[in-house]
Design a protein around this motif. Sequence first.
Motif, mmCIF file in Angstrom:
data_model
loop_
_atom_site.group_PDB
_atom_site.id
_atom_site.type_symbol
_atom_site.label_atom_id
_atom_site.label_comp_id
_atom_site.label_asym_id
_atom_site.label_seq_id
_atom_site.Cartn_x
_atom_site.Cartn_y
_atom_site.Cartn_z
ATOM 1 N N GLY A 148 0.792 -1.192 0.039
ATOM 2 C CA GLY A 148 0.016 0.037 0.025
ATOM 3 C C GLY A 148 0.875 1.408 -0.261
ATOM 4 N N LEU A 149 0.354 2.389 -0.755
ATOM 5 C CA LEU A 149 1.080 3.420 -0.667
ATOM 6 C C LEU A 149 0.228 4.635 -0.161
ATOM 7 N N ILE A 150 0.826 5.358 0.880
ATOM 8 C CA ILE A 150 -0.005 6.454 1.604
ATOM 9 C C ILE A 150 0.259 7.676 0.616
ATOM 10 N N ALA A 151 -0.844 8.218 0.037
ATOM 11 C CA ALA A 151 -1.146 9.707 -0.207
ATOM 12 C C ALA A 151 -0.358 10.596 0.390
ATOM 13 N N SER A 152 1.027 10.699 0.401
ATOM 14 C CA SER A 152 1.479 11.535 1.645
ATOM 15 C C SER A 152 1.332 13.067 1.418
ATOM 16 N N SER A 153 0.931 13.405 0.360
ATOM 17 C CA SER A 153 0.668 14.771 0.283
ATOM 18 C C SER A 153 -0.813 15.407 0.928
ATOM 19 N N ILE A 154 -1.449 14.155 1.280
ATOM 20 C CA ILE A 154 -3.054 14.587 1.697
ATOM 21 C C ILE A 154 -2.814 14.664 3.119
ATOM 22 N N PRO A 155 -3.179 16.003 3.822
ATOM 23 C CA PRO A 155 -3.148 15.994 5.162
ATOM 24 C C PRO A 155 -4.014 14.984 6.071
ATOM 25 N N PRO A 156 -3.551 14.136 6.895
ATOM 26 C CA PRO A 156 -4.456 13.308 7.650
ATOM 27 C C PRO A 156 -5.534 14.188 8.347
ATOM 28 N N VAL A 157 -6.662 13.447 8.625
ATOM 29 C CA VAL A 157 -7.724 14.124 9.263
ATOM 30 C C VAL A 157 -8.000 13.484 10.563
ATOM 31 N N PRO A 158 -8.578 14.157 11.736
ATOM 32 C CA PRO A 158 -8.995 13.596 12.907
ATOM 33 C C PRO A 158 -10.295 12.795 12.780
ATOM 34 N N TYR A 159 -10.121 11.541 12.369
ATOM 35 C CA TYR A 159 -11.398 10.714 12.107
ATOM 36 C C TYR A 159 -11.228 9.137 12.659
ATOM 37 N N PRO A 160 -12.182 8.693 13.286
ATOM 38 C CA PRO A 160 -13.676 9.171 13.495
ATOM 39 C C PRO A 160 -13.510 10.222 14.752
ATOM 40 N N ASP A 161 -12.422 10.495 15.440
ATOM 41 C CA ASP A 161 -12.254 11.568 16.487
ATOM 42 C C ASP A 161 -10.826 11.820 16.538
ATOM 43 N N ASP A 162 -10.831 12.822 17.775
ATOM 44 C CA ASP A 162 -9.247 13.515 17.931
ATOM 45 C C ASP A 162 -8.280 12.332 18.153
ATOM 46 N N ARG A 163 -8.475 11.234 18.555
ATOM 47 C CA ARG A 163 -7.457 10.143 18.995
ATOM 48 C C ARG A 163 -6.666 9.655 17.627
ATOM 49 N N TYR A 164 -7.543 10.008 16.715
ATOM 50 C CA TYR A 164 -6.661 9.278 15.493
ATOM 51 C C TYR A 164 -6.396 10.470 14.220
ATOM 52 N N ARG A 165 -5.455 10.061 13.646
ATOM 53 C CA ARG A 165 -4.937 10.659 12.327
ATOM 54 C C ARG A 165 -5.070 9.648 11.299
ATOM 55 N N THR A 166 -6.382 9.811 10.439
ATOM 56 C CA THR A 166 -6.493 8.902 9.368
ATOM 57 C C THR A 166 -5.819 9.423 7.985
ATOM 58 N N VAL A 167 -5.359 8.500 7.390
ATOM 59 C CA VAL A 167 -4.645 8.748 5.990
ATOM 60 C C VAL A 167 -5.324 7.925 4.684
ATOM 61 N N PRO A 168 -5.034 8.607 3.659
ATOM 62 C CA PRO A 168 -5.575 7.606 2.510
ATOM 63 C C PRO A 168 -4.632 6.940 1.990
ATOM 64 N N ILE A 169 -4.813 5.438 1.545
ATOM 65 C CA ILE A 169 -3.696 4.749 1.082
ATOM 66 C C ILE A 169 -4.291 3.952 -0.069
ATOM 67 N N TRP A 170 -3.571 3.757 -1.293
ATOM 68 C CA TRP A 170 -3.981 2.900 -2.358
ATOM 69 C C TRP A 170 -3.199 1.635 -2.448
ATOM 70 N N TRP A 171 -3.602 0.761 -3.251
ATOM 71 C CA TRP A 171 -2.980 -0.515 -3.731
ATOM 72 C C TRP A 171 -3.175 -0.431 -5.234
ATOM 73 N N ASP A 172 -2.160 -0.586 -5.913
ATOM 74 C CA ASP A 172 -2.312 -0.742 -7.356
ATOM 75 C C ASP A 172 -1.997 -2.324 -7.716
ATOM 76 N N THR A 173 -2.750 -3.135 -8.196
ATOM 77 C CA THR A 173 -2.379 -4.406 -8.598
ATOM 78 C C THR A 173 -1.369 -4.473 -9.657
ATOM 79 N N ARG A 174 -0.991 -3.363 -10.454
ATOM 80 C CA ARG A 174 0.102 -3.787 -11.273
ATOM 81 C C ARG A 174 1.535 -3.407 -10.645
#
Length: 258
Positions: free
Chosen positions: A185-211
């Motif tokens: 998996g590759l984190i979309a590193s330039s997208i800032p994390p968000v406090p979701y579902p609450d302030d205890r977490y820093r949630t980040v988007p991640i992608w898997w590319d089958t190729r």
Amino acid sequence: MTVETIAVGQGEYPRHLRTAGFRDNVSGYEICATTPDRSPELWHRYLTGAQEAYRHFGNERVLEYENVVDGASTALFFAATDRAGNVVAGLRIQGPYTWASEVSSLRPWNGRAGAADLNLMMARRIPRGVVEARAAWVARGIPCRNELAAAISRCIAHAPRLLDARYCFATVASFTADRHRASGGLIASSIPPVPYPDDRYRTVPIWWDTRTYRVFADELQYLMMRGELRAMGLAEHRPRRARQPFGHAGEECSAHAR
């Protein structure tokens, strides 16, 4: 566990897929990939376990249980079972998507930095096939919990192959990022994390590319993934070089093929 191989064909609707699975050679758990309509009893046991796991941390609402319990929005789910047949981990998969507006997990970025870039990433990939991993969990206090968590992460990488898509997307807690990177998996590193579902977490988007996931996966994890694909009756795509597989604003990565 006796399983049938999932039959994947171009244009075939995922809910008609048959059951597939493999044994995780490290943790020893059996992992089944199936659909809610084919395995309704297993589906409800997976959901019950998810409720318990998320409730423990006060996050049960993010499961959207009432919206997903009928299985209609789930194209595929994975359930790990122990020797007694107890469901001890799993995740579910949505998609393939048609529009970026269908992806509700993008909403925590609404009004925040990175929202436009993240939506653009999604929109650009949807024509090539995007599925999404949701509601992943591993039971507390079980033997080999970390090893099973790694296997569940590998299942995320397997999901697009089983559903004839190219990409899998997920939003994950930042403290799990290393485990997901190990499965390619590759984190979309330039997208800032968000406090979701609450302030205890820093949630980040991640992608898997089958190729290209094999380029980024840890060697041991990749070898295990190859064996798991064979166990599910799937031939692996031929390796290819990848220097910057995403190549659009908001995604930064570089690597060389093995």
